[in-house]
Design an enzyme around this catalytic site. Structure first.
Site, short mmCIF file in Angstrom:
data_model
loop_
_atom_site.label_atom_id
_atom_site.label_comp_id
_atom_site.label_asym_id
_atom_site.label_seq_id
_atom_site.Cartn_x
_atom_site.Cartn_y
_atom_site.Cartn_z
N HIS A 152 -129.08 4.57 -67.64
CA HIS A 152 -129.48 2.63 -67.25
C HIS A 152 -131.01 3.28 -68.47
O HIS A 152 -131.75 3.62 -67.39
CB HIS A 152 -129.88 2.55 -66.05
N CYS A 181 -138.82 -4.01 -63.70
CA CYS A 181 -138.26 -4.10 -62.40
C CYS A 181 -139.94 -4.63 -62.24
O CYS A 181 -140.77 -4.09 -62.60
CB CYS A 181 -138.13 -3.04 -62.01
N ASN A 202 -134.53 -3.59 -70.33
CA ASN A 202 -133.11 -2.42 -70.08
C ASN A 202 -133.11 -2.81 -71.93
O ASN A 202 -132.83 -3.51 -72.79
CB ASN A 202 -131.80 -3.49 -69.78
N HIS A 209 -134.38 1.91 -70.01
CA HIS A 209 -135.27 0.55 -69.83
C HIS A 209 -136.05 1.63 -71.17
O HIS A 209 -136.40 2.59 -71.74
CB HIS A 209 -136.85 0.40 -69.12
N ARG A 266 -129.24 -9.87 -64.56
CA ARG A 266 -130.03 -9.34 -62.52
C ARG A 266 -131.03 -8.95 -63.12
O ARG A 266 -131.86 -8.88 -63.05
CB ARG A 266 -128.96 -8.71 -61.42
N ASP A 267 -131.13 -7.47 -64.44
CA ASP A 267 -132.60 -7.02 -64.17
C ASP A 267 -132.83 -7.87 -65.21
O ASP A 267 -134.76 -7.56 -65.31
CB ASP A 267 -132.12 -5.60 -64.92
P1 HMG Z 1 -138.80 -6.25 -46.22
O1 HMG Z 1 -140.11 -6.58 -45.54
O2 HMG Z 1 -139.26 -3.87 -45.19
O3 HMG Z 1 -137.15 -6.20 -45.03
O4 HMG Z 1 -137.71 -5.75 -47.66
P2 HMG Z 1 -136.90 -6.85 -43.58
O5 HMG Z 1 -135.84 -6.33 -43.29
O6 HMG Z 1 -138.43 -6.29 -42.69
O7 HMG Z 1 -137.04 -8.59 -43.93
C1 HMG Z 1 -138.32 -9.21 -44.40
C2 HMG Z 1 -137.75 -10.50 -44.45
O8 HMG Z 1 -136.76 -10.42 -45.76
C3 HMG Z 1 -137.20 -10.85 -43.57
O9 HMG Z 1 -137.32 -12.60 -43.59
C4 HMG Z 1 -135.68 -11.04 -44.06
O10 HMG Z 1 -135.04 -11.65 -43.66
C5 HMG Z 1 -135.79 -11.24 -45.54
P3 HMG Z 1 -138.51 -12.98 -42.68
O11 HMG Z 1 -138.31 -12.81 -41.58
O12 HMG Z 1 -140.12 -12.94 -42.92
O13 HMG Z 1 -138.33 -14.73 -43.12
N1 HMG Z 1 -134.68 -10.47 -46.35
C6 HMG Z 1 -134.18 -10.69 -46.94
N2 HMG Z 1 -133.89 -12.02 -47.67
C7 HMG Z 1 -132.63 -12.60 -47.92
N3 HMG Z 1 -131.61 -10.58 -48.83
C8 HMG Z 1 -132.12 -9.67 -48.34
C9 HMG Z 1 -133.12 -9.63 -47.21
N4 HMG Z 1 -133.67 -8.35 -46.59
C10 HMG Z 1 -134.30 -9.05 -45.68
N5 HMG Z 1 -131.37 -9.31 -48.52
C11 HMG Z 1 -136.06 -5.50 -48.70
C12 HMG Z 1 -136.55 -4.92 -47.66
C13 HMG Z 1 -135.08 -4.27 -49.39
C14 HMG Z 1 -135.17 -6.75 -48.48
C15 HMG Z 1 -137.16 -5.76 -50.08
O14 HMG Z 1 -137.54 -5.13 -50.35
C16 HMG Z 1 -135.92 -6.72 -51.31
O15 HMG Z 1 -135.84 -7.07 -51.32
N6 HMG Z 1 -137.02 -6.04 -52.15
C17 HMG Z 1 -136.33 -6.24 -52.88
C18 HMG Z 1 -136.39 -4.90 -53.99
C19 HMG Z 1 -135.71 -5.21 -56.03
O16 HMG Z 1 -134.89 -6.51 -55.38
N7 HMG Z 1 -136.18 -4.45 -56.68
C20 HMG Z 1 -135.33 -4.51 -57.64
C21 HMG Z 1 -134.40 -4.38 -58.26
S1 HMG Z 1 -134.38 -2.54 -58.26
C22 HMG Z 1 -134.21 -2.15 -59.89
O17 HMG Z 1 -135.20 -2.72 -60.83
C23 HMG Z 1 -134.07 -0.47 -61.01
C24 HMG Z 1 -132.83 -0.85 -61.20
O18 HMG Z 1 -132.97 -1.80 -62.24
C25 HMG Z 1 -132.73 0.95 -61.91
C26 HMG Z 1 -133.82 0.99 -62.19
O19 HMG Z 1 -134.24 -0.08 -63.75
O20 HMG Z 1 -134.40 1.69 -62.69
C27 HMG Z 1 -130.91 -0.65 -60.23
MG MG Z 2 -133.23 -1.43 -64.13
#
Ligand code: HMG
Ligand code: MG
Length: 287
Positions: free
Chosen positions: A206, A239, A248, A208, A14-15
């Site tokens: 966690h 990210c 990570n 990086h 995933r990450d």
């Molecule tokens: P948004 O654009 O504000 O949401 O995104 P929305 O509800 O307005 O939806 C926009 C579009 O996305 C729509 O499609 C939805 O259907 C679709 P359209 O009508 O335009 O065709 N949609 C989805 N499609 C599939 N699956 C879903 C989904 N939700 C909405 N679940 C949202 C808000 C949160 C969805 C967006 O910002 C997003 O997906 N962000 C991804 C963030 C991400 O994955 N970041 C990386 C992971 S976090 C990380 O790495 C940190 C971590 O490792 C810890 C650390 O290191 O600190 C965990």
């Molecule tokens: Mg991370």
């Protein structure tokens, strides 16, 4: 858990892959998870059910979950930012889900397009539904010491979010040093607040490894009683919304350093090397 036992969660699929610009075939991702099955992890974070517009690399989450071999004793966890993601994760038979928020407003906006308060409102029904369906929920908090947009992050903001996530039913909180800027000093300052208030057994580190301080930061966490850490095969990861952040901490590196100091991870190092070889064969290199 025996004395000096630590648990490493593998978050590479995933990450590790979410930040990879090169398109990776779903079959390759499945092969990676299947190979990680042999290492001895209790939890493998397999993918995310997020918007494919935001994270195109993980747009095959359902196909991936349908294709992997499920090994007894391994929980296959996924990220779910909202109800849409949760429904898809449940249909894909994820064993565990994770909601992910941030301790800074800047990162919350860039990563999930909402304020901290709004994110908690989105997470509540997700965690509630997961508990109803007997699916455990983890809470991630990003940028626990340093935010690429807002700078230094107060420990109290992390504690507030952790308490909100625990209140809604998360069983564990993963403290994310998203940028890899944390140091033993900033981690100590964080844990002086967070691990003094919350039981260390529900906390996960966690880190990086942008500045090669992740192992030292893990060692500080151990002093505070934390025994679980996220790590990534071959040190993959990053990210897309945290510019400049590297992967990570490498699972093998962390395993080796912990083992040197008399800790037991229970992992099979040779199997881990085979997974690393597979990553190299797939042409993915840590940044
Ligand atoms: P948004 O654009 O504000 O949401 O995104 P929305 O509800 O307005 O939806 C926009 C579009 O996305 C729509 O499609 C939805 O259907 C679709 P359209 O009508 O335009 O065709 N949609 C989805 N499609 C599939 N699956 C879903 C989904 N939700 C909405 N679940 C949202 C808000 C949160 C969805 C967006 O910002 C997003 O997906 N962000 C991804 C963030 C991400 O994955 N970041 C990386 C992971 S976090 C990380 O790495 C940190 C971590 O490792 C810890 C650390 O290191 O600190 C965990
Ligand atoms: Mg991370």
């Amino acid at each position: 858990m025996q004395d000096k036992q630590v648990e490493l969660y593998e978050v590479g699929p995933r990450d590790g892959l979410q930040n990879e610009p090169k398109k990776i075939a779903t079959t390759d991702k499945i092969a990676l998870v299947n190979s990680l099955n042999e290492v001895g992890f209790s939890l493998i974070e397999a993918t995310s059910f997020v918007s494919p517009k935001w994270v195109p690399q993980l747009g095959d989450a359902s196909a991936l979950m349908a294709g992997i071999e499920r090994k007894k004793g391994v929980r296959y966890a996924v990220l779910t930012p909202n109800m849409r993601g949760y429904e898809d994760a449940r249909n894909a038979q994820a064993d565990e889900i994770a909601v992910f928020g941030a301790a800074s407003e800047g990162f919350s906006q860039k990563n999930i397009n909402c304020t901290i308060e709004e994110s908690l409102e989105r997470f509540r029904p997700v965690v509630k539904a997961a508990l109803r369906d007997n699916i455990a929920a983890r809470g991630y908090i990003s940028v626990v010491t340093h935010c690429p947009y807002d700078g230094a992050v107060p420990a109290q903001a992390v504690l507030d979010m952790a308490e909100a996530m625990l209140d809604m039913g998360c069983y564990e909180i993963s403290l994310g040093d998203t940028t890899g800027h944390a140091t033993p000093e900033t981690v100590s300052a964080l844990l002086d607040v967070v691990a003094k208030k919350l039981p260390p057994k529900i906390l996960v580190g966690h880190f990086h490894d942008t500045r090669n301080r992740a192992v030292e930061n893990v060692m500080i966490c151990l002093e505070y009683g934390i025994r679980k850490f996220d790590a990534s095969v071959s040190g993959l990861g990053g990210c897309p919304f945290s510019p400049g952040a590297k992967g990570n901490v490498s699972t093998k590196l962390l395993h080796d350093k912990l083992t040197e100091k008399g800790w037991h991870t229970g992992l099979d190092r040779q199997a881990l090397e085979r997974s690393e070889a597979l990553v190299a064969q797939m042409g993915i290199t840590p940044r």
